[in-house]
Design a protein around this motif. Structure first.
Motif, PDB file in Angstrom:
ATOM      1  N   GLU A  14       0.986  -1.234   0.042  1.00 12.50           N
ATOM      2  CA  GLU A  14       0.310   0.095   0.007  1.00 12.50           C
ATOM      3  C   GLU A  14       0.536   1.249  -0.116  1.00 12.50           C
ATOM      4  OE1 GLU A  14      -2.921  -0.033   3.619  1.00 12.50           O
ATOM      5  OE2 GLU A  14      -3.761  -2.100   2.416  1.00 12.50           O
ATOM      6  N   VAL A  15       0.560   2.413  -0.808  1.00 10.64           N
ATOM      7  CA  VAL A  15       1.150   3.667  -0.432  1.00 10.64           C
ATOM      8  C   VAL A  15       1.166   4.451  -0.009  1.00 10.64           C
ATOM      9  CG1 VAL A  15       1.252   6.166  -1.773  1.00 10.64           C
ATOM     10  CG2 VAL A  15       0.839   3.823  -3.160  1.00 10.64           C
ATOM     11  N   PRO A  16       1.991   4.110   1.849  1.00  9.88           N
ATOM     12  CA  PRO A  16       2.559   4.446   3.408  1.00  9.88           C
ATOM     13  C   PRO A  16       1.908   6.497   2.622  1.00  9.88           C
ATOM     14  CG  PRO A  16       3.961   4.726   2.553  1.00  9.88           C
ATOM     15  CD  PRO A  16       3.419   3.873   1.125  1.00  9.88           C
ATOM     16  N   GLU A  17       0.557   6.066   4.611  1.00  7.44           N
ATOM     17  CA  GLU A  17       0.604   8.065   4.627  1.00  7.44           C
ATOM     18  C   GLU A  17       1.840   8.573   4.613  1.00  7.44           C
ATOM     19  OE1 GLU A  17      -2.037   8.928   3.878  1.00  7.44           O
ATOM     20  OE2 GLU A  17      -2.902   7.697   3.611  1.00  7.44           O
ATOM     21  N   GLN A  18       2.181   9.499   4.558  1.00  5.07           N
ATOM     22  CA  GLN A  18       3.655  10.297   4.820  1.00  5.07           C
ATOM     23  C   GLN A  18       3.904  11.625   6.442  1.00  5.07           C
ATOM     24  OE1 GLN A  18       3.686  12.031   0.574  1.00  5.07           O
ATOM     25  NE2 GLN A  18       5.597  11.843   1.221  1.00  5.07           N
ATOM     26  N   VAL A  19       2.565  11.487   6.742  1.00  6.95           N
ATOM     27  CA  VAL A  19       2.293  12.018   8.087  1.00  6.95           C
ATOM     28  C   VAL A  19       0.786  10.780   8.752  1.00  6.95           C
ATOM     29  CG1 VAL A  19       1.710  13.840   9.439  1.00  6.95           C
ATOM     30  CG2 VAL A  19       2.879  14.558   7.320  1.00  6.95           C
ATOM     31  N   VAL A  20       0.915  11.074   9.659  1.00 12.34           N
ATOM     32  CA  VAL A  20       0.077  10.021  10.408  1.00 12.34           C
ATOM     33  C   VAL A  20      -0.085  10.917  12.506  1.00 12.34           C
ATOM     34  CG1 VAL A  20       0.528   7.951   9.573  1.00 12.34           C
ATOM     35  CG2 VAL A  20       1.329   8.129  11.593  1.00 12.34           C
ATOM     36  N   THR A  21      -1.221  10.496  12.891  1.00 13.23           N
ATOM     37  CA  THR A  21      -1.248  11.573  13.980  1.00 13.23           C
ATOM     38  C   THR A  21      -1.065  10.282  15.467  1.00 13.23           C
ATOM     39  OG1 THR A  21      -3.539  11.128  13.717  1.00 13.23           O
ATOM     40  CG2 THR A  21      -2.409  13.388  12.682  1.00 13.23           C
ATOM     41  N   THR A  22      -0.518  10.647  16.621  1.00 16.36           N
ATOM     42  CA  THR A  22      -1.409   9.583  17.594  1.00 16.36           C
ATOM     43  C   THR A  22      -2.452  10.278  17.685  1.00 16.36           C
ATOM     44  OG1 THR A  22      -0.271  11.475  18.695  1.00 16.36           O
ATOM     45  CG2 THR A  22       1.487   9.684  18.445  1.00 16.36           C
ATOM     46  N   PRO A  23      -3.277   9.311  18.676  1.00 15.68           N
ATOM     47  CA  PRO A  23      -4.740   9.698  19.400  1.00 15.68           C
ATOM     48  C   PRO A  23      -3.850  11.312  20.139  1.00 15.68           C
ATOM     49  CG  PRO A  23      -4.201   7.799  19.896  1.00 15.68           C
ATOM     50  CD  PRO A  23      -3.514   7.661  19.028  1.00 15.68           C
ATOM     51  N   ALA A  24      -2.970  11.319  20.936  1.00 15.90           N
ATOM     52  CA  ALA A  24      -2.966  12.202  21.517  1.00 15.90           C
ATOM     53  C   ALA A  24      -2.799  14.028  20.505  1.00 15.90           C
ATOM     54  CB  ALA A  24      -1.470  12.810  22.231  1.00 15.90           C
ATOM     55  N   ALA A  25      -2.361  13.693  19.504  1.00 16.69           N
ATOM     56  CA  ALA A  25      -2.687  14.354  18.312  1.00 16.69           C
ATOM     57  C   ALA A  25      -3.587  14.890  18.192  1.00 16.69           C
ATOM     58  CB  ALA A  25      -1.746  14.054  17.736  1.00 16.69           C
ATOM     59  N   VAL A  26      -4.649  13.638  18.136  1.00 19.08           N
ATOM     60  CA  VAL A  26      -6.317  13.722  17.446  1.00 19.08           C
ATOM     61  C   VAL A  26      -6.359  15.208  18.413  1.00 19.08           C
ATOM     62  CG1 VAL A  26      -8.291  12.978  16.801  1.00 19.08           C
ATOM     63  CG2 VAL A  26      -5.468  11.811  15.788  1.00 19.08           C
ATOM     64  N   GLU A  27      -6.690  14.337  19.549  1.00 19.73           N
ATOM     65  CA  GLU A  27      -7.722  14.799  20.783  1.00 19.73           C
ATOM     66  C   GLU A  27      -6.757  16.748  20.831  1.00 19.73           C
ATOM     67  OE1 GLU A  27      -8.197  17.600  24.104  1.00 19.73           O
ATOM     68  OE2 GLU A  27      -6.297  16.457  23.967  1.00 19.73           O
ATOM     69  N   LEU A  28      -5.397  16.756  20.863  1.00 24.39           N
ATOM     70  CA  LEU A  28      -5.048  18.445  20.482  1.00 24.39           C
ATOM     71  C   LEU A  28      -5.196  19.110  19.911  1.00 24.39           C
ATOM     72  CD1 LEU A  28      -4.093  20.674  22.436  1.00 24.39           C
ATOM     73  CD2 LEU A  28      -1.713  19.676  21.029  1.00 24.39           C
ATOM     74  N   MET A  29      -5.936  18.260  18.578  1.00 20.64           N
ATOM     75  CA  MET A  29      -6.000  18.832  17.168  1.00 20.64           C
ATOM     76  C   MET A  29      -8.058  20.045  17.458  1.00 20.64           C
ATOM     77  SD  MET A  29      -3.839  17.155  14.621  1.00 20.64           S
ATOM     78  CE  MET A  29      -5.378  17.668  13.161  1.00 20.64           C
ATOM     79  N   SER A  30      -8.326  18.938  17.965  1.00 20.10           N
ATOM     80  CA  SER A  30      -9.446  18.993  17.907  1.00 20.10           C
ATOM     81  C   SER A  30      -9.832  19.847  18.989  1.00 20.10           C
ATOM     82  CB  SER A  30     -10.827  17.562  18.510  1.00 20.10           C
ATOM     83  OG  SER A  30     -11.710  18.127  18.747  1.00 20.10           O
ATOM     84  N   ARG A  31      -9.713  19.982  20.432  1.00 22.02           N
ATOM     85  CA  ARG A  31      -9.427  21.250  21.278  1.00 22.02           C
ATOM     86  C   ARG A  31      -8.929  22.465  20.432  1.00 22.02           C
ATOM     87  NH1 ARG A  31      -5.278  21.157  26.289  1.00 22.02           N
ATOM     88  NH2 ARG A  31      -4.895  18.790  25.298  1.00 22.02           N
ATOM     89  N   LEU A  32      -8.034  22.424  19.479  1.00 27.68           N
ATOM     90  CA  LEU A  32      -7.730  23.920  19.361  1.00 27.68           C
ATOM     91  C   LEU A  32      -8.689  23.911  18.007  1.00 27.68           C
ATOM     92  CD1 LEU A  32      -3.894  23.573  19.005  1.00 27.68           C
ATOM     93  CD2 LEU A  32      -5.027  24.389  20.396  1.00 27.68           C
TER      94      LEU A  32
END
Length: 136
Positions: A14-32
């Motif tokens: 599969e073509v890999p994603e060049q940037v991935v997120t951790t759950p902590a990053a997703v949570e902070l992005m949501s908060r921001l």
């Protein structure tokens, strides 16, 4: 993700994603985004705040012709300068969060945490798949 043949002699990958997120990053992005609206990232190239991923309200950081859109994380674009991408194109970036103070221009400043990039080198098969997909 799309499955493509990586290159002659290599297994399908599969073509890999060049940037991935951790759950902590997703949570902070949501908060921001709840506080500031739509977001965007630009991976700093070493000025001011070292090489931190910088988070801005979308449109507040002017992206240039030389910047590369590496990923869209949910609805959030993630850019890097083209010259810096040449050094990092063989590496998957992992957007994470750690305790500390964010970059002085980044939205997480004052939150008690900061975005951090971790990375891993792509396998030969993944690099082949990225090349076939025209992403490196």
């Amino acid at each position: 993700m799309t499955t493509r043949k990586a290159s002659a002699g290599l297994a399908m990958t599969e073509v890999p994603e060049q940037v991935v997120t951790t759950p902590a990053a997703v949570e902070l992005m949501s908060r921001l985004s709840n506080k500031h609206g739509e977001l965007m990232f630009h991976q700093s190239g070493g000025c001011c705040d070292g090489s931190s991923p910088m988070c801005y309200p979308r449109g507040e950081f002017l992206v240039g012709d030389g910047d590369v859109l590496l990923a869209t994380l949910g609805e959030t674009p993630f850019y890097m300068s083209g010259s810096q991408f040449e050094y990092w194109k063989h590496t998957q970036l992992i957007l994470d969060v750690v305790p500390g103070r964010g970059g002085m221009f980044s939205l997480e400043n004052g939150e008690g945490v900061r975005f951090l990039i971790r990375s891993r080198v792509f396998t030969d098969a993944e690099i082949g798949a990225l090349r076939l997909a025209g992403r490196i």
